[in-house]
Design a protein around this motif. Structure first.
Motif, mmCIF file in Angstrom:
data_model
loop_
_atom_site.group_PDB
_atom_site.id
_atom_site.type_symbol
_atom_site.label_atom_id
_atom_site.label_comp_id
_atom_site.label_asym_id
_atom_site.label_seq_id
_atom_site.Cartn_x
_atom_site.Cartn_y
_atom_site.Cartn_z
ATOM 1 N N VAL A 281 0.962 -1.442 -0.003
ATOM 2 C CA VAL A 281 -0.140 0.219 0.230
ATOM 3 C C VAL A 281 0.613 1.039 -0.220
ATOM 4 O O VAL A 281 2.288 1.649 0.361
ATOM 5 N N GLN A 282 0.321 2.565 -0.121
ATOM 6 C CA GLN A 282 0.948 3.917 -0.378
ATOM 7 C C GLN A 282 0.792 4.199 1.277
ATOM 8 O O GLN A 282 -0.618 4.795 1.409
ATOM 9 N N GLN A 283 1.458 4.161 1.730
ATOM 10 C CA GLN A 283 1.729 3.963 3.134
ATOM 11 C C GLN A 283 1.378 5.759 3.197
ATOM 12 O O GLN A 283 0.105 5.613 4.413
ATOM 13 N N PHE A 284 1.540 6.710 2.556
ATOM 14 C CA PHE A 284 0.324 8.282 2.598
ATOM 15 C C PHE A 284 -0.316 7.949 2.667
ATOM 16 O O PHE A 284 -1.197 8.619 3.632
ATOM 17 N N GLU A 285 -1.311 7.763 2.283
ATOM 18 C CA GLU A 285 -2.514 7.390 1.689
ATOM 19 C C GLU A 285 -3.413 6.800 2.763
ATOM 20 O O GLU A 285 -3.986 6.880 3.309
ATOM 21 N N ILE A 286 -2.945 5.732 3.500
ATOM 22 C CA ILE A 286 -3.377 5.325 4.003
ATOM 23 C C ILE A 286 -3.024 5.640 5.110
ATOM 24 O O ILE A 286 -4.625 6.148 6.866
ATOM 25 N N ALA A 287 -2.204 6.433 5.822
ATOM 26 C CA ALA A 287 -1.731 6.783 6.514
ATOM 27 C C ALA A 287 -3.094 7.990 7.311
ATOM 28 O O ALA A 287 -3.861 8.383 7.992
ATOM 29 N N ILE A 288 -3.564 9.147 6.397
ATOM 30 C CA ILE A 288 -4.305 10.105 6.305
ATOM 31 C C ILE A 288 -5.757 10.324 6.276
ATOM 32 O O ILE A 288 -5.991 10.332 6.804
ATOM 33 N N TYR B 192 5.996 9.336 16.990
ATOM 34 C CA TYR B 192 6.475 10.125 16.740
ATOM 35 C C TYR B 192 7.858 10.868 16.175
ATOM 36 O O TYR B 192 8.270 12.087 14.970
ATOM 37 N N ASP B 193 8.640 9.778 16.865
ATOM 38 C CA ASP B 193 9.812 10.590 16.246
ATOM 39 C C ASP B 193 10.581 9.975 15.329
ATOM 40 O O ASP B 193 11.303 10.619 14.371
ATOM 41 N N LEU B 194 9.744 8.873 14.790
ATOM 42 C CA LEU B 194 9.990 8.548 13.527
ATOM 43 C C LEU B 194 9.757 9.301 12.336
ATOM 44 O O LEU B 194 10.799 9.952 11.057
ATOM 45 N N CYS B 195 8.625 9.984 12.276
ATOM 46 C CA CYS B 195 8.123 10.361 11.563
ATOM 47 C C CYS B 195 8.420 11.836 11.580
ATOM 48 O O CYS B 195 9.123 12.725 10.010
ATOM 49 N N LYS B 196 8.749 12.428 12.610
ATOM 50 C CA LYS B 196 8.993 13.741 12.573
ATOM 51 C C LYS B 196 10.909 14.064 12.214
ATOM 52 O O LYS B 196 11.418 14.382 11.477
ATOM 53 N N ARG B 197 11.578 11.959 12.602
ATOM 54 C CA ARG B 197 13.094 12.706 11.448
ATOM 55 C C ARG B 197 13.062 12.375 10.262
ATOM 56 O O ARG B 197 13.802 12.738 9.307
ATOM 57 N N VAL C 139 8.809 1.648 6.978
ATOM 58 C CA VAL C 139 9.425 2.996 6.087
ATOM 59 C C VAL C 139 9.827 3.670 5.596
ATOM 60 O O VAL C 139 10.757 4.144 5.142
ATOM 61 N N PHE C 140 9.921 3.318 7.257
ATOM 62 C CA PHE C 140 11.078 5.038 7.973
ATOM 63 C C PHE C 140 12.438 4.037 7.487
ATOM 64 O O PHE C 140 14.192 5.075 8.161
ATOM 65 N N GLU C 141 12.652 3.361 7.268
ATOM 66 C CA GLU C 141 14.020 2.226 7.702
ATOM 67 C C GLU C 141 14.892 2.995 6.416
ATOM 68 O O GLU C 141 15.640 1.996 5.401
ATOM 69 N N GLU D 237 4.695 12.949 1.296
ATOM 70 C CA GLU D 237 5.033 11.476 1.542
ATOM 71 C C GLU D 237 5.716 11.707 2.253
ATOM 72 O O GLU D 237 6.384 10.249 2.898
ATOM 73 N N ILE D 238 6.503 12.177 3.055
ATOM 74 C CA ILE D 238 7.650 12.408 4.139
ATOM 75 C C ILE D 238 7.615 13.405 5.024
ATOM 76 O O ILE D 238 7.182 12.396 6.324
ATOM 77 N N GLY D 239 6.588 14.015 5.290
ATOM 78 C CA GLY D 239 5.806 14.778 6.513
ATOM 79 C C GLY D 239 4.086 14.646 6.790
ATOM 80 O O GLY D 239 3.839 15.073 7.494
ATOM 81 N N SER D 240 3.550 14.293 5.681
ATOM 82 C CA SER D 240 2.514 14.519 5.429
ATOM 83 C C SER D 240 1.321 13.524 6.374
ATOM 84 O O SER D 240 0.277 12.550 5.643
ATOM 85 N N MET D 241 1.713 13.048 7.220
ATOM 86 C CA MET D 241 1.985 11.944 8.243
ATOM 87 C C MET D 241 2.288 12.031 9.860
ATOM 88 O O MET D 241 1.609 11.457 10.796
ATOM 89 N N MET D 242 2.762 13.494 10.279
ATOM 90 C CA MET D 242 2.993 13.413 11.427
ATOM 91 C C MET D 242 1.839 14.474 11.687
ATOM 92 O O MET D 242 1.722 13.812 13.622
#
Length: 480
Positions: A123-130, A211-216, A162-164, A190-195
């Motif tokens: 899946v596309q992580q960003f779309e699924i996240a929002i 929080y930490d992984l997304c902010k990184r 995905v953050f690895e 797709e980097i930041g709009s899941m924060m």
């Protein structure tokens, strides 16, 4: 800078005092509301609810258990090989605000009986996240059912791989069962709009990893910004090198900027405020265009390093930026941009996907469609609430009427293939319920329906609020 209020003045150091110009705007809002009859507002509340229910009934009749509905052909479709119940999850927060008990019950029954993330799906992580992660978290906060939060945690844990990457910039795609990642190259959106979504999960669970992984990843992208301060369009996660240096606020970059500001408003994280200020100043300096069309205010495209203008494109997704102007208190620019948004929408009585603002024609072949996107309505709503100017209320009312007139079919609502001919496009995606109908409804809703002192809306318009600080009295919309 030509601003009504300096951003530093508007956003002070604590959330209690950070959020925006309440005393300045409240009298205007109060006066404007007195000019709109309660009878008219009630009538339009019911009309929007009726539209929502008609779309939902189409989903339940023709696509129950699938991701989305095709009303004309009386069938449904999924994004992937198996359903993730996109529409029920996305629609729930709007149902809650509208007070649609029957529809909420139907959605909950579907979600709790059928939603399962143990699927061999990439899946596309960003779309699924929002959509889904944000929808589940918001549903938990609004409804209080622990099962929503349990599903959200399960989904987030499956997407964390995905953050690895070597840089911390996330990969685009992830298999929900195996955790395998793919999608070399990505964009700031797709980097930041899941924060907001991952950050909320950390706050609600007490586990900081989300929080930490997304902010990184956000920080990694920001540190690689162009010489202008702008983000480019495409970056390699492994090397951190930009493959496309075109800068804009359109799809692919849009919600990255939105979440810098909202990340500060929701979490009080000053790093997000600092990154937003740099980005906001760069947009105003290099992307804002007040010269191509005399007397008009647009936001185009430029090179992220030189600032050279490379395109006079503006589109439906770009309209989100006006929410940022309003949230930070830059009402002068917000009203200028709103005039352009209004012009784009009503040129054909409903907006196309993207235009060349020097010609007001579709920017490319195929850009004449309307996907039922909400951002123009969202912008109009924010400017109406911030200024109290009835002109914007009327604009919003007419936008809803355009959807009623051109997108309604016997079995629900559909998108348009061409805003000039009004040819129908037989699909109704979940954001019609999550965003478009929510913003339409909020135009006419009673003041106590939505608590503007507590909520931040994610980019899918799901309300999120800070349960970890009961003393917060922020008012980021400047209204009550």
């Amino acid at each position: 800078m030509n601003r009504n209020l300096s951003f530093t003045q508007c956003l002070a150091t604590s959330l209690a005092t950070a959020i925006l110009f309440t005393c300045l705007l409240l009298p205007q809002v109060s006066l404007a509301k007195d000019k709109i009859s309660k009878k008219e507002k009630k009538e339009y509340q019911e009309r929007v609810k009726t539209a929502f229910i008609k779309g939902w009934d189409a989903y339940m009749k023709y696509a129950k258990g699938l991701d989305a509905v095709n009303p004309i052909s009386e069938k449904g479709h999924n994004w992937y090989a198996e359903s993730l119940l996109m529409t029920p999850v996305d629609a729930f927060s709007t149902m809650y605000l509208m007070g649609l008990e029957k529809e909420m019950s139907e959605a909950k029954e579907l979600i709790f009986s059928e939603l399962n993330f143990d699927k061999d799906l990439e899946v596309q992580q960003f779309e699924i996240a929002i959509r889904i992660l944000g929808g589940l978290i918001s549903a938990y906060q609004l409804d209080g059912d622990q099962r929503f939060l349990d599903l959200a945690v399960d989904l987030a844990d499956r997407m964390l791989p995905v953050f690895e990457s070597p840089t911390g910039i996330p990969y685009r795609l992830v298999n929900l069962r195996t955790g395998a990642t793919s999608g070399q190259g990505t964009n700031p959106c797709e980097i930041g709009s899941m924060m907001l979504e991952y950050g909320m999960l950390s706050k609600l669970t007490g586990d900081s990893k989300y929080y930490d992984l997304c902010k990184r990843g956000i920080v990694a992208s920001f540190e690689r910004r162009g010489k202008t301060g702008l983000q480019g369009s495409w970056i390699d996660q492994d090397t951190g090198e930009w493959a496309d240096t075109r800068a804009h606020i359109s799809g692919g970059i849009d919600a990255y900027y939105e979440y810098l500001l909202k990340g500060y408003l929701l979490f009080g994280d000053k790093d997000f405020l600092e990154m937003y200020e740099v980005s906001r100043d760069a947009v105003n300096k290099y992307l804002v265009d007040e010269t191509s069309v005399e007397g008009e205010f647009w936001i185009g495209w430029a090179d992220m390093n030189t600032g050279e203008r490379i395109s006079t494109r503006f589109g439906a997704l770009d309209c989100f930026w006006n929410g940022c102007y309003v949230l930070e208190g830059d009402i002068e620019r917000a009203e200028k941009l709103q005039a352009s948004i209004n012009k784009m929408w009503f040129l054909n009585d409903i907006e196309p996907e993207a235009i060349d603002y020097t010609t007001m024609q579709p920017f490319y072949k195929g850009a004449e469609y309307y996907m039922m996107r909400p951002e123009a309505i969202e912008s109009t709503y924010y400017v109406w609430k911030a200024t109290g100017n009835k002109t914007y209320y009327v604009q919003g009312k007419k936008m809803f009427e355009s959807i009623e007139k051109y997108c309604q079919v016997d079995n629900g609502y559909v998108q348009l293939k061409d805003v000039r001919t009004k040819e129908k496009w037989d699909t109704l995606e979940s954001f019609f319920f999550a965003e478009t109908m929510k913003y339409c409804f909020l135009f006419f809703a009673d003041d106590d329906v939505f608590d503007f002192e507590k909520y931040v809306l994610n980019t899918e318009a799901h309300p999120l609020f800070n349960t970890w600080d009961k003393g917060w009295k922020g008012n980021h919309h400047g209204i009550k």
